[in-house]
Design a protein around this motif. Structure first.
Motif, mmCIF file in Angstrom:
data_model
loop_
_atom_site.group_PDB
_atom_site.id
_atom_site.type_symbol
_atom_site.label_atom_id
_atom_site.label_comp_id
_atom_site.label_asym_id
_atom_site.label_seq_id
_atom_site.Cartn_x
_atom_site.Cartn_y
_atom_site.Cartn_z
ATOM 1 N N LEU A 1 3.728 78.167 57.876
ATOM 2 C CA LEU A 1 4.331 76.984 57.254
ATOM 3 C C LEU A 1 3.288 76.033 56.697
ATOM 4 O O LEU A 1 3.552 75.313 55.730
ATOM 5 N N GLY A 2 2.159 75.960 57.323
ATOM 6 C CA GLY A 2 1.078 75.139 56.790
ATOM 7 C C GLY A 2 1.304 73.662 57.019
ATOM 8 O O GLY A 2 0.831 73.093 58.002
ATOM 9 N N ASP A 3 1.992 73.001 56.132
ATOM 10 C CA ASP A 3 2.185 71.550 56.186
ATOM 11 C C ASP A 3 2.782 71.148 57.530
ATOM 12 O O ASP A 3 3.769 71.721 57.988
ATOM 13 N N SER A 4 2.185 70.114 58.162
ATOM 14 C CA SER A 4 2.640 69.696 59.497
ATOM 15 C C SER A 4 4.066 69.167 59.472
ATOM 16 O O SER A 4 4.841 69.395 60.408
ATOM 17 N N ALA A 5 4.422 68.436 58.412
ATOM 18 C CA ALA A 5 5.791 67.929 58.305
ATOM 19 C C ALA A 5 6.775 69.073 58.204
ATOM 20 O O ALA A 5 7.883 69.026 58.752
ATOM 21 N N HIS A 6 6.370 70.131 57.497
ATOM 22 C CA HIS A 6 7.214 71.311 57.371
ATOM 23 C C HIS A 6 7.342 72.023 58.713
ATOM 24 O O HIS A 6 8.406 72.548 59.070
ATOM 25 N N GLN A 7 6.284 72.053 59.474
ATOM 26 C CA GLN A 7 6.295 72.718 60.773
ATOM 27 C C GLN A 7 7.305 72.073 61.719
ATOM 28 O O GLN A 7 8.037 72.760 62.424
ATOM 29 N N ARG A 8 7.342 70.735 61.733
ATOM 30 C CA ARG A 8 8.211 70.043 62.690
ATOM 31 C C ARG A 8 9.685 70.255 62.412
ATOM 32 O O ARG A 8 10.528 70.009 63.261
ATOM 33 N N LEU A 9 10.002 70.731 61.200
ATOM 34 C CA LEU A 9 11.402 71.037 60.897
ATOM 35 C C LEU A 9 11.869 72.291 61.625
ATOM 36 O O LEU A 9 13.064 72.466 61.855
ATOM 37 N N PHE A 10 10.916 73.178 61.986
ATOM 38 C CA PHE A 10 11.277 74.471 62.559
ATOM 39 C C PHE A 10 10.662 74.721 63.921
ATOM 40 O O PHE A 10 11.064 75.679 64.598
ATOM 41 N N LEU A 11 9.694 73.912 64.348
ATOM 42 C CA LEU A 11 9.044 74.120 65.635
ATOM 43 C C LEU A 11 9.428 72.999 66.588
ATOM 44 O O LEU A 11 9.020 71.852 66.408
ATOM 45 N N PRO A 12 10.217 73.286 67.626
ATOM 46 C CA PRO A 12 10.567 72.224 68.574
ATOM 47 C C PRO A 12 9.363 71.862 69.435
ATOM 48 O O PRO A 12 8.459 72.674 69.668
ATOM 49 N N GLU A 13 9.368 70.652 69.906
ATOM 50 C CA GLU A 13 8.279 70.199 70.771
ATOM 51 C C GLU A 13 8.287 70.983 72.075
ATOM 52 O O GLU A 13 9.306 71.075 72.766
#
Length: 799
Positions: free
Chosen positions: A351-363
């Motif tokens: 995904l690369g972009d951190s903002a993009h990652q947080r859409l699909f990776l839960p904490e």
């Protein structure tokens, strides 16, 4: 004694260390056991005759007393050496009322007994720990294993391992237990794969522990076994539980989003800690999804989410579109219909972009599974789950399980999608077949409301209609086709069209229903169940000039009328059979309605509730109408107020409601004359019409109206005889009516150049916006309607 075996006191666990004493009614020791005397460091002779209270070092901790002594509790006894002995005791009443028996034991031993019993109860209450007691021959003496444990394996006292295991597995286990008996070495957590004779497909994976039981002399008296699940068996049981829940919970709904949520409810929180479902936008609308391969815009939207720990605001939320995704091997696998394991590091890298990652990776997500919703060769969407709290990562067999559950859910989502499409088609068909929600005519102002069954889950054949008839009259219709779905909606369309066609012929309501009944019998050819049509109908015609309303019903509930003063009345009609029964007549009822009255036509879904009491439903409707009646309130708001009761509990049947606020044509807007069957009547009629139009300030319509009246009265005098009636009605249009005693149908034709007549009705048709005829009990009425803004007509061209 026969029936008893001898043995030392120490051999009996329940009585070891217990001392006894018998007290008289004053609490003095009458006799005692040697163990009781030893607790005090005295002989039995020294204890006898002494009050028990004299033997106590301190008071007893108890509130209840028995024969002057506490019934039970703890105390400290005086030892002969000067110290004290802490004991627990209980006082029992003997058959001789003057004596009591005291049981005494050292406190530490009682505490040991209590703690041991507590530990044993806690151990035996575990539903995943099986305990068994075997004798030296390995015959089962006692067990807590029930059919709910270990895939239905049951053991009973007196049985052996060969009764539940194969001969080979039973021999292995018994050899291990004999080694424990012979050597005293415990067996600790030995993993076994045991085959059951009734289940040859998969073994039972358990962990076995065993301990030797010895008597007081150290000789082996049996072996205790403890059986628990292995991690492998626990995972297998979890997978079976997930599959069972999937079979039980998936498929209960025909709503696409609800089906997606049901899938997550099966997986979370037992299988995973959180997850979401993304569906193709086309699927959400009931259409087939496009065949998309590769990355880019996937046209997906998040349709469901689940997490027992609350929502994560950083993730893609419900209803939001899935952004463009790069093509990866994992995406290709999912698009091919195969589930894949997800690693957060690899997902972040892709995904690369951190903002993009947080859409699909839960904490906190450390392991995930991504599976397609694959049905009939179509990718309807996908389901993704993550483990954030459960420490174990997903394994390949977890991905296979996820794929199996997702496949089951995909079939249900596809069924829900097709149902959504069919419902949308049926709803569109029904909405197109229903008339405009509101109408405004000289006879009435109307508003219709339709409510599908189940709050929109089902589409049926209920309908209402408002039909404008000549001479400013109006027909009010309510009908109900039995059943739901496209067949009912299509049948409703056929009946509504037939009613409009028959209404245009201006039949009496009872005659119209007779023709409609014949039509339903023809449509129900009886060749199959789907061709059968059952329907009810109510047809009412209101004349704003006479203020009379004629109503006939075919198995339909009667209308409800609220007068201008607010009084409510249910019009009691002569009941007719439902449409399609045949062989029974329909009777019409005529009532006079005051201007400003409110008439409600409806289908039975409005009055039939779970109790099945139609009369109670009519009373509820009448009371609701009276409560919501307001002459200044818009009719559509009144209709919504009447249906407000279905907001919490959607109706089980469709509801169609038509409200009509009655109007009347003023007397000064109507003029009526009657003439004899004399050619001179034509001139008299023309003069009367001219005077009346002048009085109404309609001089511009005089020329055309005179021609219409001349032609119609000439035909009546020439072909029908008298008397001849003439009526003018002025509203938003001008209607001219000529009544004669003949039943001959007038026909429009084009006259040839050599014909001396035959142009009368042609002129009438050209000078009016519409014309026609209707029949009464005696004779007929020919009418012609003109707009109040006159048309420019080239009479020379007509002639």
């Amino acid at each position: 004694m026969h029936g008893f075996s001898s043995g030392s006191e120490e051999q009996v666990f329940a009585f070891a260390g217990i001392a006894t004493a018998v007290l008289d009614g004053r609490g003095a020791v009458v006799r005692c056991s040697d163990a009781a005397a030893e607790l005090l460091g005295r002989t039995a002779a020294e204890v006898r005759g002494r009050p028990i209270t004299a033997l106590l070092a301190e008071g007893c901790r108890s509130a209840e007393h028995h024969f002057g002594l506490p019934a039970s509790g703890r105390a400290k006894l005086r030892h002969r050496a000067g110290g004290s002995v802490e004991v627990a005791f209980r006082v029992l009443q003997t058959e001789a009322a003057s004596e009591s028996l005291v049981l005494v034991a050292p406190t530490q031993r009682v505490t040991d007994w209590e703690q041991g019993a507590s530990v044993l109860r806690a151990l035996l209450s575990q539903d995943r720990v099986g305990i068994g007691m075997h004798d030296v021959d390995l015959t089962l003496l006692w067990t807590n294993i029930s059919s709910e444990m270990f895939d239905g394996v049951t053991l009973s006292p007196g049985s052996r391992l060969t009764d539940v295991l194969t001969q080979a597995d039973a021999a292995v286990v018994e050899a291990a237990l004999r080694h424990v008996l012979e050597t005293g070495e415990p067996l600790i957590c030995q993993n076994l794969h045991l085959w059951l004779p009734r289940d040859r497909e998969r073994p039972l994976a358990v962990s076995l522990s065993a301990f030797r039981v010895e008597d007081i002399h150290g000789a082996p008296s049996g072996v205790v076994t403890m059986v628990t699940d292995t991690p492998e068996q626990q995972r297998a049981r979890q997978r079976r539980s997930v599959l069972h829940d999937a079979a039980d919970r998936i498929g209960r709904s025909l709503d696409v989003r609800r089906s997606a949520q049901d899938l997550l409810d099966v997986l979370i929180p037992d299988f995973a800690d959180m997850g979401w479902v993304e569906l193709a936008e086309a699927v959400l609308n009931g259409d087939e999804p496009p065949r998309i391969l590769g990355g880019g815009e996937l046209h997906l939207r998040r349709a469901a989410m689940a997490s027992p720990y609350g929502p994560d605001a950083a993730l893609l939320q419900l209803g939001e579109p899935v952004p463009r995704l790069p093509f990866t091997v994992e995406l290709g696998e999912v698009q091919s219909g195969r589930p894949v394991l997800l690693e957060p590091e690899k997902v972040s890298l892709v995904l690369g972009d951190s903002a993009h990652q947080r859409l699909f990776l839960p904490e906190g997500g450390h392991s995930g599974v991504w599976a397609p919703l694959f049905a009939r060769g179509l990718i309807l969407g996908s389901v993704t789950v993550w483990r954030t709290e459960q420490p174990n990562p997903f394994e390949p067999d977890d991905a296979d399980l996820m794929g199996e559950v997702a496949s089951r859910a995909a079939l249900n989502v596809d069924n829900a999608r097709r149902y959504t499409r069919e419902r949308r088609v049926a709803l569109t068909l029904q909405q197109r077949l229903l008339p405009s929600a509101t109408t405004d005519t000289a006879a009435a102002k109307t508003a219709g409301v339709y409510l599908p069954a189940g709050g929109g889950a089902g589409i049926g054949g209920d309908w209402y209609d408002v039909i404008s008839l000549p001479s400013f009259r109006v027909a009010l219709v309510a009908g109900d086709v039995v059943g739901h779905g496209l067949n009912a909606a299509a049948a409703m369309g056929s009946l509504r069209t037939a009613v409009r066609t028959l209404a245009d012929l201006e039949f009496d309501p009872s005659e119209l229903l007779s023709h409609l009944d014949d039509l339903v019998q023809q449509l129900s050819d009886g060749t199959d169940a789907e061709s059968l049509i059952g329907a009810t109908c109510l047809y009412a015609v209101y004349d704003p000039v006479s203020r009379l309303c004629t109503v006939a019903g075919a198995g339909h509930p009667p209308p409800v009328v609220i007068g201008p003063e607010g009084t409510t009345e249910v019009l009691r009609l002569s009941p007719g059979p439902p449409l399609g029964v045949g062989g029974m007549p329909f009777e019409a009822t005529t009532v006079e309605l005051a201007p400003g009255s409110l008439v409600a036509l409806y289908t039975n879904g409005l009055i039939e509730r779970g109790d099945g009491d139609v009369d109670a439903g009519l009373r509820r409707l009448s009371e609701s109408l009276a409560a919501s009646y307001d002459p200044d309130c818009p009719l559509n708001e009144t209709g919504r107020a009447l249906l407000a009761g279905f907001e919490d509990t959607p109706p089980r049947d469709d509801v169609a409601l038509l409200l009509a606020r009655i109007r009347a044509v003023p007397e000064q807007s109507v003029a009526h004359w009657e003439f004899a069957a004399d050619p001179a009547a034509v001139a008299e009629a023309r003069q009367a019409v001219t005077r009346q139009l002048t009085a109404w300030d309609l001089d511009e319509a005089a020329f055309a109206t005179e021609l219409i009246v001349s032609e119609l009265i000439t035909n009546a005098v020439r072909y029908a005889g008298g008397p001849v009636g003439l009526r003018l009605i002025r509203e938003d249009a001008l209607v001219c009516e000529v009544t004669d005693p003949s039943n001959t149908q007038p026909r429009l034709r084009r006259a040839r150049l050599t014909d001396e007549g035959g142009r009368g009705l042609f002129l009438v048709a050209q000078l009016s916006s519409r014309w026609g005829s209707r029949y009464g009990q005696t004779g007929k009425t020919i009418w012609a309607e003109q707009p109040l803004i006159p048309n420019t007509v080239d009479l020379a061209a007509l002639i």
